[in-house]
Write a protein that holds these residues in place. Structure first.
Motif, PDB file in Angstrom:
ATOM      1  N   MET A 250       0.837  -1.198   0.000  1.00  0.00           N
ATOM      2  CA  MET A 250       0.000   0.000   0.000  1.00  0.00           C
ATOM      3  C   MET A 250       0.869   1.243   0.000  1.00  0.00           C
ATOM      4  SD  MET A 250      -2.885  -1.138   2.783  1.00  0.00           S
ATOM      5  CE  MET A 250      -4.347  -0.240   2.383  1.00  0.00           C
ATOM      6  N   MET A 251       1.908   1.185   0.807  1.00  0.00           N
ATOM      7  CA  MET A 251       2.818   2.320   0.931  1.00  0.00           C
ATOM      8  C   MET A 251       3.408   2.699  -0.428  1.00  0.00           C
ATOM      9  SD  MET A 251       3.877   4.111   3.485  1.00  0.00           S
ATOM     10  CE  MET A 251       4.707   5.662   3.179  1.00  0.00           C
ATOM     11  N   LYS A 252       3.905   1.697  -1.124  1.00  0.00           N
ATOM     12  CA  LYS A 252       4.526   1.962  -2.421  1.00  0.00           C
ATOM     13  C   LYS A 252       3.529   2.616  -3.368  1.00  0.00           C
ATOM     14  CE  LYS A 252       6.333  -2.219  -3.056  1.00  0.00           C
ATOM     15  NZ  LYS A 252       7.107  -3.362  -3.595  1.00  0.00           N
ATOM     16  N   LYS A 253       2.310   2.115  -3.337  1.00  0.00           N
ATOM     17  CA  LYS A 253       1.303   2.669  -4.236  1.00  0.00           C
ATOM     18  C   LYS A 253       0.949   4.102  -3.852  1.00  0.00           C
ATOM     19  CE  LYS A 253      -0.848  -1.605  -5.792  1.00  0.00           C
ATOM     20  NZ  LYS A 253      -2.132  -2.321  -5.945  1.00  0.00           N
ATOM     21  N   PHE A 254       0.822   4.333  -2.563  1.00  0.00           N
ATOM     22  CA  PHE A 254       0.486   5.692  -2.118  1.00  0.00           C
ATOM     23  C   PHE A 254       1.518   6.694  -2.594  1.00  0.00           C
ATOM     24  CE2 PHE A 254      -2.676   4.323   1.104  1.00  0.00           C
ATOM     25  CZ  PHE A 254      -3.620   5.298   0.843  1.00  0.00           C
ATOM     26  N   MET A 255       2.777   6.312  -2.505  1.00  0.00           N
ATOM     27  CA  MET A 255       3.826   7.269  -2.837  1.00  0.00           C
ATOM     28  C   MET A 255       3.863   7.582  -4.327  1.00  0.00           C
ATOM     29  SD  MET A 255       4.749   8.154   0.051  1.00  0.00           S
ATOM     30  CE  MET A 255       6.178   9.230  -0.202  1.00  0.00           C
ATOM     31  N   PHE A 266      -7.164  12.781   1.411  1.00  0.00           N
ATOM     32  CA  PHE A 266      -7.264  13.118   2.835  1.00  0.00           C
ATOM     33  C   PHE A 266      -8.724  13.292   3.232  1.00  0.00           C
ATOM     34  CE2 PHE A 266      -2.726  14.628   3.097  1.00  0.00           C
ATOM     35  CZ  PHE A 266      -2.408  13.935   4.240  1.00  0.00           C
ATOM     36  N   GLU A 267      -9.432  14.023   2.401  1.00  0.00           N
ATOM     37  CA  GLU A 267     -10.807  14.339   2.742  1.00  0.00           C
ATOM     38  C   GLU A 267     -11.687  13.103   2.780  1.00  0.00           C
ATOM     39  OE1 GLU A 267     -12.770  17.030   0.037  1.00  0.00           O
ATOM     40  OE2 GLU A 267     -14.270  17.569   1.542  1.00  0.00           O
ATOM     41  N   LEU A 268     -11.498  12.241   1.806  1.00  0.00           N
ATOM     42  CA  LEU A 268     -12.392  11.099   1.667  1.00  0.00           C
ATOM     43  C   LEU A 268     -11.955   9.854   2.428  1.00  0.00           C
ATOM     44  CD1 LEU A 268     -13.210  11.321  -2.136  1.00  0.00           C
ATOM     45  CD2 LEU A 268     -14.555  12.181  -0.214  1.00  0.00           C
ATOM     46  N   LEU A 269     -10.669   9.743   2.698  1.00  0.00           N
ATOM     47  CA  LEU A 269     -10.189   8.479   3.250  1.00  0.00           C
ATOM     48  C   LEU A 269      -9.670   8.570   4.680  1.00  0.00           C
ATOM     49  CD1 LEU A 269      -8.255   7.191   0.104  1.00  0.00           C
ATOM     50  CD2 LEU A 269     -10.594   6.654   0.783  1.00  0.00           C
ATOM     51  N   THR A 270      -9.544   9.786   5.201  1.00  0.00           N
ATOM     52  CA  THR A 270      -9.070   9.916   6.574  1.00  0.00           C
ATOM     53  C   THR A 270     -10.051  10.791   7.353  1.00  0.00           C
ATOM     54  OG1 THR A 270      -7.846  12.002   6.397  1.00  0.00           O
ATOM     55  CG2 THR A 270      -6.718  10.017   5.660  1.00  0.00           C
ATOM     56  N   SER A 271      -9.851  10.817   8.663  1.00  0.00           N
ATOM     57  CA  SER A 271     -10.699  11.667   9.498  1.00  0.00           C
ATOM     58  C   SER A 271      -9.916  12.856  10.020  1.00  0.00           C
ATOM     59  CB  SER A 271     -11.254  10.860  10.677  1.00  0.00           C
ATOM     60  OG  SER A 271     -11.991   9.768  10.193  1.00  0.00           O
ATOM     61  N   LEU A 272      -8.721  13.033   9.491  1.00  0.00           N
ATOM     62  CA  LEU A 272      -7.890  14.166   9.899  1.00  0.00           C
ATOM     63  C   LEU A 272      -8.656  15.467   9.684  1.00  0.00           C
ATOM     64  CD1 LEU A 272      -5.067  13.148  10.672  1.00  0.00           C
ATOM     65  CD2 LEU A 272      -4.178  14.369   8.681  1.00  0.00           C
ATOM     66  N   ALA A 293      -0.474   8.272   3.678  1.00  0.00           N
ATOM     67  CA  ALA A 293      -0.327   6.826   3.577  1.00  0.00           C
ATOM     68  C   ALA A 293      -0.431   6.175   4.949  1.00  0.00           C
ATOM     69  CB  ALA A 293       1.011   6.491   2.925  1.00  0.00           C
ATOM     70  N   LYS A 294       0.251   6.761   5.919  1.00  0.00           N
ATOM     71  CA  LYS A 294       0.231   6.166   7.263  1.00  0.00           C
ATOM     72  C   LYS A 294      -1.168   6.185   7.851  1.00  0.00           C
ATOM     73  CE  LYS A 294       4.021   8.350   8.888  1.00  0.00           C
ATOM     74  NZ  LYS A 294       4.999   8.760   9.911  1.00  0.00           N
ATOM     75  N   ALA A 295      -1.876   7.288   7.633  1.00  0.00           N
ATOM     76  CA  ALA A 295      -3.227   7.403   8.183  1.00  0.00           C
ATOM     77  C   ALA A 295      -4.149   6.339   7.603  1.00  0.00           C
ATOM     78  CB  ALA A 295      -3.798   8.788   7.910  1.00  0.00           C
ATOM     79  N   VAL A 296      -4.056   6.149   6.300  1.00  0.00           N
ATOM     80  CA  VAL A 296      -4.955   5.182   5.665  1.00  0.00           C
ATOM     81  C   VAL A 296      -4.531   3.747   5.976  1.00  0.00           C
ATOM     82  CG1 VAL A 296      -5.933   4.354   3.502  1.00  0.00           C
ATOM     83  CG2 VAL A 296      -5.542   6.803   3.830  1.00  0.00           C
TER      84      VAL A 296
END
Length: 405
Positions: A250-255, A266-272, A293-296
């Motif tokens: 997942m990390m590799k893909k996120f980057m 950020f808006e759709l996938l995290t609650s930050l 990436a870390k949050a998701v």
RNA sequence: GGGGGAAUUCCAGAGUGGCCAAAUGGGCCAGACUGUAAAUCUGGUGGCUCUGCCUUCGUAGGUUCGAAUCCUACUUCCCCCA
């Protein structure tokens, strides 16, 4: 049952939502449930047609979870009957139909994955085959009597196909009707889905009114773009991150995600909170992407693993050190002449290249290296002396560690 | 049931007798640049015992010195009329 104040609920629930139809009714529904203490019934339907749940699917699923956390009732519909039809939404051609067995296998698999986002212990899970399976032809005719062909053809996807002279099958026309009927059966107050579901959502309201039921509101989530930053995230497009993937994958893909997609993710996938998101986006994009990436990843794996994946990415990819788990390949001794073998043969043998033509191409383009220091292999007939532990690279990512077998 | 159209290399899509292993775009691979992101640029993208040879253009035959291109049959798909 007591609920948080309406304003507080709205702030969370409205985040990242493309449209609520009708907009005003969401607050009204929340008011009412607050007063009466009756939770809203929040419907989300999924057709068990594929297997991998990816981040795109989690957008409405997360929204369901937020409703749950406020005390509302999640109703998950497994579309085991609708899956037999195939959702025509957004499709420019007919979907392949599945058998009942495939659908059931997929359904179980789906639920396992959905459970990572939605709290299934507090959710109602129903299969629409429970009611569709019992309907007779007369029931179906009655249902069909609610919709005109002209209405159906106003849908963009059908209209487009019509214009392009592509086939529209009758069973596909029933799909929105079935989805709408689900809402009647589960007495939905809210239905979640993508923007392409608008027609079905509105049809559900019509049917509910016809049955003297409260009308549902539709909450539509935006389409999550995939890793290419252009097209929607989808399995067939190969631009997705699956929620069952290992943290490092997942990390590799996120980057790889284009920078301009970060705000949406950020808006759709995290609650930050959004102010924090803005602060991150104002800083270095790489740092922001790491945090994203870390949050998701952290919501699908233990937090420690998310951090570990980030550190590993930094070490292996950011600082170009050796990857952690390099596949080993033992070269049979009888393939060697004086302990040597030509480079193209070696590439073929290790399956790093699919054919010897492919191997020659890679070498000709300067994409094949040897050892820790990545010495370029100059020619396809360059002899390689195979010694234990020797690294053989093709490009930046493919590598094996050789040994003499 | 009748009529029309289409099947090309991973995908889309050119190509209508030799200059075609087949244009172009996408994807993918490699290189440059970078934050080994994206974008951009360059090259590549059937196979092989590789300056040449072999097998590909729905399937099977045929015409021809020569066919992805022409003919015949078959298969599949699409559309229209009824």
């Amino acid at each position: 049952m007591s609920f948080p104040p309406v304003a507080e609920q709205l702030a969370v629930l409205r985040r990242g939502i493309e449209a609520v139809v009708p907009e005003a009714e969401l607050a009204q529904k929340l008011e009412k449930s607050l007063k009466t203490g009756v939770p809203l019934r929040v419907k989300y339907g999924i057709d068990p047609t594929g297997i991998d749940v990816h981040l795109g699917h989690t957008v409405p699923m997360r929204k369901i979870r937020q409703f749950q956390d406020f005390g509302h009732q999640a109703v998950i519909i497994i579309g085991n009957y609708t899956a037999l039809v195939g959702d025509p939404s957004g499709r420019d051609q007919t979907r392949a139909r599945l058998t009942q067995e495939q659908v059931e296998t997929n359904a179980i698999d789906y639920l396992n994955q959905v459970g990572k986002v939605v709290d299934l212990s507090r959710a109602e899970v129903v299969r629409n085959g429970d009611w569709f399976g019992k309907m007779n032809f007369l029931d179906i005719l009655n249902l069909c009597g609610k919709v005109t062909v002209a209405q159906l053809l106003t849908r963009e996807d059908f209209a487009k196909r019509q214009a392009e002279e592509k086939a529209i099958y009758l069973h596909e026309c029933l799909y929105p009707l079935m989805q709408a009927w689900d809402s009647v059966m589960v007495r939905a107050d809210v239905e979640l889905g993508g923007t392409e579901q608008l027609y079905s959502f509105m049809l559900a309201r019509d049917l509910q009114r016809a049955h003297d039921l409260p009308q549902q509101i539709g909450m539509m989530t935006p389409i999550l773009v995939g890793l290419d930053g252009i097209r929607r995230m989808g399995k067939s497009l190969g631009n997705y991150i699956g929620i069952s993937e290992p943290p490092f994958e997942m990390m590799k893909k996120f980057m790889q995600l284009p920078d301009q997609c970060m705000r949406m993710y950020f808006e759709l996938l995290t609650s930050l909170p959004m102010p924090e998101v803005e602060a991150l986006l104002a800083g270095h994009p790489k740092v922001a992407k790491m945090e994203l990436a870390k949050a998701v990843i952290g919501s699908y794996h233990p937090a420690g693993e998310a951090t570990a994946a980030a550190e590993r990415w930094q070490a292996e990819i950011g600082e170009r050190s050796r990857p952690q788990d390099i596949a080993k390949f033992s070269v049979p001794a009888d393939k060697l002449t004086d302990g040597q073998i030509n480079a193209d043969k070696l590439l073929l043998l290790t399956k790093l290249c699919a054919s010897s033509s492919d191997a020659r191409r890679a070498i000709a383009q300067g994409g094949v290296y040897l050892g820790e220091d990545k010495t370029v292999v100059p020619s396809h007939d360059t002899p390689v002396r195979v010694i234990n532990g020797l690294l053989l690279w093709v490009g930046k990512k493919r590598v094996v560690q050789l040994e003499v077998g």
